[in-house]
Design a protein around this motif. Structure first.
Motif, PDB file in Angstrom:
ATOM      1  N   PRO A 149      -6.209  15.897   9.394  1.00 59.12           N
ATOM      2  CA  PRO A 149      -5.698  17.163   9.505  1.00 59.12           C
ATOM      3  C   PRO A 149      -6.690  18.124   9.290  1.00 59.12           C
ATOM      4  CG  PRO A 149      -4.951  16.521   7.505  1.00 59.12           C
ATOM      5  CD  PRO A 149      -5.256  15.312   8.245  1.00 59.12           C
ATOM      6  N   ASP A 150      -7.001  19.231   9.740  1.00 60.43           N
ATOM      7  CA  ASP A 150      -8.398  20.003   9.479  1.00 60.43           C
ATOM      8  C   ASP A 150      -8.356  20.268   8.006  1.00 60.43           C
ATOM      9  OD1 ASP A 150      -8.847  20.298  12.259  1.00 60.43           O
ATOM     10  OD2 ASP A 150      -7.674  22.327  12.427  1.00 60.43           O
ATOM     11  N   SER A 151      -9.452  20.068   7.427  1.00 61.24           N
ATOM     12  CA  SER A 151      -9.603  20.587   5.909  1.00 61.24           C
ATOM     13  C   SER A 151     -10.952  20.908   5.784  1.00 61.24           C
ATOM     14  CB  SER A 151      -9.295  19.212   5.264  1.00 61.24           C
ATOM     15  OG  SER A 151     -10.222  18.396   5.275  1.00 61.24           O
ATOM     16  N   SER A 152     -11.505  20.959   4.479  1.00 64.76           N
ATOM     17  CA  SER A 152     -13.021  21.418   4.308  1.00 64.76           C
ATOM     18  C   SER A 152     -13.842  20.129   3.937  1.00 64.76           C
ATOM     19  CB  SER A 152     -12.885  22.326   3.045  1.00 64.76           C
ATOM     20  OG  SER A 152     -12.329  21.523   1.846  1.00 64.76           O
ATOM     21  N   LEU A 153     -13.006  18.946   3.909  1.00 68.23           N
ATOM     22  CA  LEU A 153     -13.620  17.490   3.759  1.00 68.23           C
ATOM     23  C   LEU A 153     -14.567  17.426   5.104  1.00 68.23           C
ATOM     24  CD1 LEU A 153     -10.668  15.669   2.256  1.00 68.23           C
ATOM     25  CD2 LEU A 153     -12.336  16.753   0.976  1.00 68.23           C
ATOM     26  N   ILE A 154     -15.547  16.462   4.773  1.00 69.99           N
ATOM     27  CA  ILE A 154     -16.208  15.969   6.002  1.00 69.99           C
ATOM     28  C   ILE A 154     -15.798  14.538   6.087  1.00 69.99           C
ATOM     29  CG2 ILE A 154     -18.434  15.190   6.409  1.00 69.99           C
ATOM     30  CD1 ILE A 154     -18.373  18.162   5.700  1.00 69.99           C
ATOM     31  N   ALA A 155     -15.531  14.144   7.433  1.00 69.64           N
ATOM     32  CA  ALA A 155     -15.263  12.940   7.847  1.00 69.64           C
ATOM     33  C   ALA A 155     -16.056  12.398   8.726  1.00 69.64           C
ATOM     34  CB  ALA A 155     -13.797  13.248   8.830  1.00 69.64           C
ATOM     35  N   ARG A 156     -16.606  11.233   8.239  1.00 67.79           N
ATOM     36  CA  ARG A 156     -17.680  10.700   8.848  1.00 67.79           C
ATOM     37  C   ARG A 156     -17.033   9.221   9.626  1.00 67.79           C
ATOM     38  NH1 ARG A 156     -23.106   9.149   8.012  1.00 67.79           N
ATOM     39  NH2 ARG A 156     -23.106  11.302   7.161  1.00 67.79           N
ATOM     40  N   PRO A 157     -16.993   9.200  10.976  1.00 69.27           N
ATOM     41  CA  PRO A 157     -16.441   8.186  11.792  1.00 69.27           C
ATOM     42  C   PRO A 157     -17.022   6.855  11.471  1.00 69.27           C
ATOM     43  CG  PRO A 157     -16.915   9.974  13.344  1.00 69.27           C
ATOM     44  CD  PRO A 157     -17.675  10.219  11.911  1.00 69.27           C
ATOM     45  N   ILE A 158     -16.401   5.884  11.158  1.00 72.55           N
ATOM     46  CA  ILE A 158     -16.637   4.490  10.787  1.00 72.55           C
ATOM     47  C   ILE A 158     -16.398   3.345  11.979  1.00 72.55           C
ATOM     48  CG2 ILE A 158     -16.483   2.550   9.163  1.00 72.55           C
ATOM     49  CD1 ILE A 158     -17.938   5.174   8.125  1.00 72.55           C
ATOM     50  N   ALA A 159     -15.231   3.524  12.407  1.00 75.70           N
ATOM     51  CA  ALA A 159     -14.744   2.590  13.523  1.00 75.70           C
ATOM     52  C   ALA A 159     -13.775   3.185  14.142  1.00 75.70           C
ATOM     53  CB  ALA A 159     -14.509   1.134  12.825  1.00 75.70           C
ATOM     54  N   ARG A 160     -13.030   2.481  15.206  1.00 76.28           N
ATOM     55  CA  ARG A 160     -11.756   2.648  16.003  1.00 76.28           C
ATOM     56  C   ARG A 160     -10.744   1.293  15.866  1.00 76.28           C
ATOM     57  NH1 ARG A 160     -12.261   4.517  21.989  1.00 76.28           N
ATOM     58  NH2 ARG A 160     -13.388   2.504  21.964  1.00 76.28           N
ATOM     59  N   ALA A 161      -9.632   1.778  15.554  1.00 78.14           N
ATOM     60  CA  ALA A 161      -8.815   0.483  15.083  1.00 78.14           C
ATOM     61  C   ALA A 161      -7.809   0.133  16.400  1.00 78.14           C
ATOM     62  CB  ALA A 161      -7.813   0.740  13.769  1.00 78.14           C
ATOM     63  N   THR A 162      -7.626  -0.857  16.919  1.00 74.54           N
ATOM     64  CA  THR A 162      -6.658  -1.176  17.854  1.00 74.54           C
ATOM     65  C   THR A 162      -5.186  -1.136  17.261  1.00 74.54           C
ATOM     66  OG1 THR A 162      -8.428  -2.440  19.186  1.00 74.54           O
ATOM     67  CG2 THR A 162      -5.917  -2.768  19.632  1.00 74.54           C
ATOM     68  N   MET A 163      -4.365  -0.404  18.142  1.00 81.87           N
ATOM     69  CA  MET A 163      -2.928  -0.363  17.717  1.00 81.87           C
ATOM     70  C   MET A 163      -2.027  -1.466  18.411  1.00 81.87           C
ATOM     71  SD  MET A 163      -3.257   2.206  15.248  1.00 81.87           S
ATOM     72  CE  MET A 163      -1.385   2.077  14.997  1.00 81.87           C
ATOM     73  N   VAL A 164      -0.904  -2.068  17.809  1.00 81.73           N
ATOM     74  CA  VAL A 164      -0.153  -2.976  18.286  1.00 81.73           C
ATOM     75  C   VAL A 164       1.029  -2.671  17.972  1.00 81.73           C
ATOM     76  CG1 VAL A 164       0.453  -5.543  18.225  1.00 81.73           C
ATOM     77  CG2 VAL A 164      -2.006  -4.729  17.702  1.00 81.73           C
ATOM     78  N   THR A 165       2.056  -2.746  18.967  1.00 80.62           N
ATOM     79  CA  THR A 165       3.608  -2.646  18.903  1.00 80.62           C
ATOM     80  C   THR A 165       4.077  -4.222  18.810  1.00 80.62           C
ATOM     81  OG1 THR A 165       3.505  -0.605  20.142  1.00 80.62           O
ATOM     82  CG2 THR A 165       5.551  -1.860  19.854  1.00 80.62           C
ATOM     83  N   CYS A 166       4.929  -4.331  17.870  1.00 82.77           N
ATOM     84  CA  CYS A 166       5.281  -5.806  17.590  1.00 82.77           C
ATOM     85  C   CYS A 166       6.435  -5.893  16.900  1.00 82.77           C
ATOM     86  CB  CYS A 166       4.279  -6.633  16.920  1.00 82.77           C
ATOM     87  SG  CYS A 166       3.491  -5.685  15.203  1.00 82.77           S
ATOM     88  N   ALA A 167       7.136  -7.134  16.589  1.00 81.93           N
ATOM     89  CA  ALA A 167       8.440  -7.396  16.076  1.00 81.93           C
ATOM     90  C   ALA A 167       8.494  -8.789  15.834  1.00 81.93           C
ATOM     91  CB  ALA A 167       9.494  -6.996  17.012  1.00 81.93           C
ATOM     92  N   ALA A 168       9.419  -9.259  14.991  1.00 80.21           N
ATOM     93  CA  ALA A 168       9.670 -10.537  14.388  1.00 80.21           C
ATOM     94  C   ALA A 168      10.470 -11.501  15.702  1.00 80.21           C
ATOM     95  CB  ALA A 168      10.395 -10.771  13.186  1.00 80.21           C
ATOM     96  N   PRO A 169      10.165 -12.612  15.849  1.00 75.78           N
ATOM     97  CA  PRO A 169      10.756 -13.533  16.799  1.00 75.78           C
ATOM     98  C   PRO A 169      12.249 -13.414  16.679  1.00 75.78           C
ATOM     99  CG  PRO A 169       8.940 -14.724  15.959  1.00 75.78           C
ATOM    100  CD  PRO A 169       8.926 -13.512  15.118  1.00 75.78           C
ATOM    101  N   ASP A 170      12.619 -13.441  15.502  1.00 74.87           N
ATOM    102  CA  ASP A 170      14.231 -13.586  15.074  1.00 74.87           C
ATOM    103  C   ASP A 170      14.901 -12.262  15.839  1.00 74.87           C
ATOM    104  OD1 ASP A 170      14.046 -16.039  14.072  1.00 74.87           O
ATOM    105  OD2 ASP A 170      14.292 -15.491  11.961  1.00 74.87           O
ATOM    106  N   TYR A 171      14.094 -11.135  15.441  1.00 76.12           N
ATOM    107  CA  TYR A 171      14.529  -9.812  16.157  1.00 76.12           C
ATOM    108  C   TYR A 171      14.859  -9.716  17.671  1.00 76.12           C
ATOM    109  CZ  TYR A 171      14.995  -5.090  17.204  1.00 76.12           C
ATOM    110  OH  TYR A 171      15.201  -3.791  18.103  1.00 76.12           O
ATOM    111  N   LEU A 172      13.677 -10.398  18.185  1.00 76.22           N
ATOM    112  CA  LEU A 172      13.499 -10.190  19.712  1.00 76.22           C
ATOM    113  C   LEU A 172      14.489 -11.382  20.407  1.00 76.22           C
ATOM    114  CD1 LEU A 172       9.499 -10.031  19.994  1.00 76.22           C
ATOM    115  CD2 LEU A 172      11.323  -8.236  20.397  1.00 76.22           C
TER     116      LEU A 172
END
Length: 304
Positions: A149-172
């Motif tokens: 969110p917008d704030s008075s804090l400084i945000a220094r980018p460090i990396a980008r994280a890949t997102m994964v959608t997943c579930a347990a084999p029993d659920y599937l």
């Protein structure tokens, strides 16, 4: 030297707004804080703070003095650390806060490398998923995943994280393996309740280059990231998480990625700190160390 210490104490009190908190953050007694401020006010001939039983606030004169003190302390910090970034002379406390998920991965092990390189720096590590008040809680910097969110804090980018959608084999095996976003309508999810906005965080998907958000029908709702992942492993429903937080479960087969074709854009990983102009040398070397080492922790799931 006493004037310099008084200025540092004054700046800390201005930031925290509490004699008790300022004393605790500097590991000195509260009466010493009071005495230093009284002596500083006497030497300047002005009142720097308005004091009530519940609050300490800067006066108009205190505001002007604080602006100058910040510049002076920043110059002193830069001057005293300009010749050595190897860690031989850097000393002091560095209080950082990291997401709960990072406490369960290689990040903790990697911190040993930082302390070996900078043995004079005393790390104080906080672990939480909530939004923290850096100034109010005396935290030097915080590592966070996601859009901020917008704030008075400084945000220094460090990396980008890949997102994964997943579930347990029993659920599937019980509920089926969805291969389209429309198929999610018949599935249950694990929902994550954000402590910052007090709302359910939606899943994100990329459809022909455009972002699409969905909120799954909840089998359970949680407020902590490790519990979120564990609920997915236990078969409560589908989860969407940074790959770094579920990598071991994907490799072991405890979780299975679904909807790979709809993977969302990577989420930013940022280091937050209160001020760009008054950056302690401990924070500066920690930023440099993160930018050098963080992506290497999980190269499969992190990128620049």
């Amino acid at each position: 030297m006493q004037l310099l210490e008084s200025m540092r104490l004054f700046a800390r009190l201005a930031e925290l707004g509490s004699f008790t908190k300022a004393a605790q953050s500097l590991n000195i007694g509260r009466p010493q804080v009071t005495r230093y401020i009284q002596e500083l006010e006497a030497s300047l001939g002005v009142r720097l703070f308005q004091r009530t039983t519940r609050k300490v606030a800067l006066t108009a004169e205190g505001e002007r003095f604080y602006a100058r003190v910040q510049d002076i302390l920043a110059d002193i910090s830069a001057a005293t650390s300009m010749f050595d970034r190897t860690g031989a002379t850097l000393a002091g406390r560095l209080r950082i806060d990291i997401p709960t998920a990072f406490a369960q991965m290689k990040f903790i092990d990697s911190l040993k490398g930082f302390t070996d390189r900078f043995p004079g720096i005393n790390l104080v590590l906080g672990v939480t998923d909530r939004a923290v008040d850096l100034v109010g809680e005396g935290i030097d910097c915080a590592l966070r995943i996601g859009n901020l969110p917008d704030s008075s804090l400084i945000a220094r980018p460090i990396a980008r994280a890949t997102m994964v959608t997943c579930a347990a084999p029993d659920y599937l095996s019980t509920h089926g393996h969805p291969d389209t976003l429309e198929a999610l309508a018949g599935h249950r999810g694990v929902n994550f309740l954000s402590g910052q906005s007090n709302r359910i965080l939606p899943w994100h998907f990329s459809v022909k280059g455009h972002n699409r958000t969905l909120v799954g029908q909840a089998g359970i709702t949680v407020t902590e990231s490790n519990a979120y992942v564990q609920c997915g492993v236990s078969g409560f429903g589908i989860i969407q998480a940074p790959g770094i937080t579920v990598a071991e479960h994907l490799h072991s087969g405890a979780l299975v990625e679904i909807l790979h074709a709809y993977r969302p854009a990577p989420r930013p990983v940022s280091l937050l700190y209160p001020s760009r102009t008054h950056l302690a040398p401990q924070v500066q070397v920690f930023i440099e160390w993160l930018q050098e080492n963080f992506v290497q922790l999980q190269a499969e799931w992190l990128s620049k």
